[in-house]
Write a protein that holds these residues in place. Structure first.
Motif, PDB file in Angstrom:
ATOM      1  N   SER A   1       0.631  -1.085   0.279  1.00 62.38           N
ATOM      2  CA  SER A   1      -0.027  -0.320   0.163  1.00 62.38           C
ATOM      3  C   SER A   1       1.165   1.079   0.273  1.00 62.38           C
ATOM      4  O   SER A   1       1.576   1.446   0.220  1.00 62.38           O
ATOM      5  CB  SER A   1      -0.805  -0.129   1.330  1.00 62.38           C
ATOM      6  N   ASN A   2       0.726   2.235  -0.716  1.00 67.87           N
ATOM      7  CA  ASN A   2       0.952   3.403  -1.081  1.00 67.87           C
ATOM      8  C   ASN A   2      -0.092   4.502  -1.267  1.00 67.87           C
ATOM      9  O   ASN A   2       0.702   5.389  -1.653  1.00 67.87           O
ATOM     10  CB  ASN A   2       2.316   3.762  -1.468  1.00 67.87           C
ATOM     11  N   ASN A   3      -0.795   4.517  -0.378  1.00 69.80           N
ATOM     12  CA  ASN A   3      -1.631   5.321  -0.562  1.00 69.80           C
ATOM     13  C   ASN A   3      -1.619   6.844   0.743  1.00 69.80           C
ATOM     14  O   ASN A   3      -2.277   7.618  -0.579  1.00 69.80           O
ATOM     15  CB  ASN A   3      -3.707   4.927   0.083  1.00 69.80           C
ATOM     16  N   ARG A   4      -1.395   6.461   1.577  1.00 68.90           N
ATOM     17  CA  ARG A   4      -1.019   7.418   2.564  1.00 68.90           C
ATOM     18  C   ARG A   4      -0.031   8.477   2.073  1.00 68.90           C
ATOM     19  O   ARG A   4       1.570   7.954   1.721  1.00 68.90           O
ATOM     20  CB  ARG A   4      -0.444   7.432   4.436  1.00 68.90           C
ATOM     21  N   ASN A   5       0.521   9.476   2.847  1.00 65.31           N
ATOM     22  CA  ASN A   5       1.450  10.674   1.972  1.00 65.31           C
ATOM     23  C   ASN A   5       2.166  10.595   3.360  1.00 65.31           C
ATOM     24  O   ASN A   5       2.474  10.119   4.146  1.00 65.31           O
ATOM     25  CB  ASN A   5       0.979  12.324   2.129  1.00 65.31           C
ATOM     26  N   LYS A   6       3.840   9.947   2.094  1.00 62.91           N
ATOM     27  CA  LYS A   6       4.774   9.654   2.726  1.00 62.91           C
ATOM     28  C   LYS A   6       4.623   8.148   3.934  1.00 62.91           C
ATOM     29  O   LYS A   6       5.742   7.926   4.487  1.00 62.91           O
ATOM     30  CB  LYS A   6       5.365  10.772   3.660  1.00 62.91           C
TER      31      LYS A   6
ATOM     32  N   VAL B   1       4.792  -2.276   3.979  1.00 66.41           N
ATOM     33  CA  VAL B   1       5.878  -3.348   3.317  1.00 66.41           C
ATOM     34  C   VAL B   1       5.035  -4.986   3.643  1.00 66.41           C
ATOM     35  O   VAL B   1       4.904  -4.856   5.236  1.00 66.41           O
ATOM     36  CB  VAL B   1       7.392  -2.473   3.839  1.00 66.41           C
ATOM     37  N   LEU B   2       4.880  -5.803   3.860  1.00 68.26           N
ATOM     38  CA  LEU B   2       4.778  -6.898   3.485  1.00 68.26           C
ATOM     39  C   LEU B   2       5.949  -7.769   3.527  1.00 68.26           C
ATOM     40  O   LEU B   2       6.589  -8.330   2.745  1.00 68.26           O
ATOM     41  CB  LEU B   2       3.611  -7.454   2.667  1.00 68.26           C
TER      42      LEU B   2
ATOM     43  N   VAL C   1       4.596  -3.657   7.986  1.00 70.23           N
ATOM     44  CA  VAL C   1       4.871  -2.587   8.819  1.00 70.23           C
ATOM     45  C   VAL C   1       4.517  -1.604   7.926  1.00 70.23           C
ATOM     46  O   VAL C   1       4.338  -1.480   6.755  1.00 70.23           O
ATOM     47  CB  VAL C   1       6.537  -2.850   9.198  1.00 70.23           C
ATOM     48  N   HIS C   2       4.316  -0.508   8.432  1.00 73.04           N
ATOM     49  CA  HIS C   2       4.332   0.910   7.931  1.00 73.04           C
ATOM     50  C   HIS C   2       6.057   1.856   7.982  1.00 73.04           C
ATOM     51  O   HIS C   2       7.329   1.773   9.348  1.00 73.04           O
ATOM     52  CB  HIS C   2       3.392   1.779   8.910  1.00 73.04           C
TER      53      HIS C   2
ATOM     54  N   ALA D   1       6.451   2.460  -5.408  1.00 74.19           N
ATOM     55  CA  ALA D   1       4.648   1.795  -5.938  1.00 74.19           C
ATOM     56  C   ALA D   1       4.525   0.821  -5.565  1.00 74.19           C
ATOM     57  O   ALA D   1       5.235  -0.481  -4.476  1.00 74.19           O
ATOM     58  CB  ALA D   1       5.086   1.936  -7.391  1.00 74.19           C
ATOM     59  N   LEU D   2       3.524  -0.145  -6.048  1.00 72.81           N
ATOM     60  CA  LEU D   2       2.167  -1.672  -5.209  1.00 72.81           C
ATOM     61  C   LEU D   2       3.580  -1.947  -5.988  1.00 72.81           C
ATOM     62  O   LEU D   2       3.989  -2.214  -7.326  1.00 72.81           O
ATOM     63  CB  LEU D   2       1.745  -1.138  -5.845  1.00 72.81           C
TER      64      LEU D   2
END
Length: 88
Positions: free
Chosen positions: A16-21, A25-26, A46-47, A56-57
């Motif tokens: 996921s990369n929907n949020r800013n900055k 990560v799986l 983890v974020h 990117a995804l």
């Protein structure tokens, strides 16, 4: 005596990369079952902090443990190992 602290570096896939900055990560690992001796896949999400929003995804990335950026974000992007060929 001053000992250098060992950094934890993990490799995983961006899910996921929907949020800013911020990226999610799986991280997958294989553990051996204590009784049956079979290897089982275990995963952790983890974020991580992505300062330049360059992930990117589906990218394979390396993250390093860092100071807390927020309540759930304690990892920072170290490098992009492999770019994904994901097409929308």
């Amino acid at each position: 005596m001053s000992e250098k602290k060992v950094e934890r570096v993990l490799t995983g896939t961006v899910v996921s990369n929907n949020r800013n900055k911020t990226i999610a990560v799986l991280i997958e690992r294989k553990v051996r079952h204590p009784i049956y001796k079979k290897y089982i896949k275990r995963s952790t999400k983890v974020h991580a902090h992505d300062e330049k929003n360059k992930c990117a995804l589906g990218d394979l990335v390396r993250v390093v443990e860092a100071k807390p950026f927020s309540k759930t974000k304690h990892w920072a992007l170290l490098e992009v190992v492999e770019k994904s060929v994901f097409v929308d």
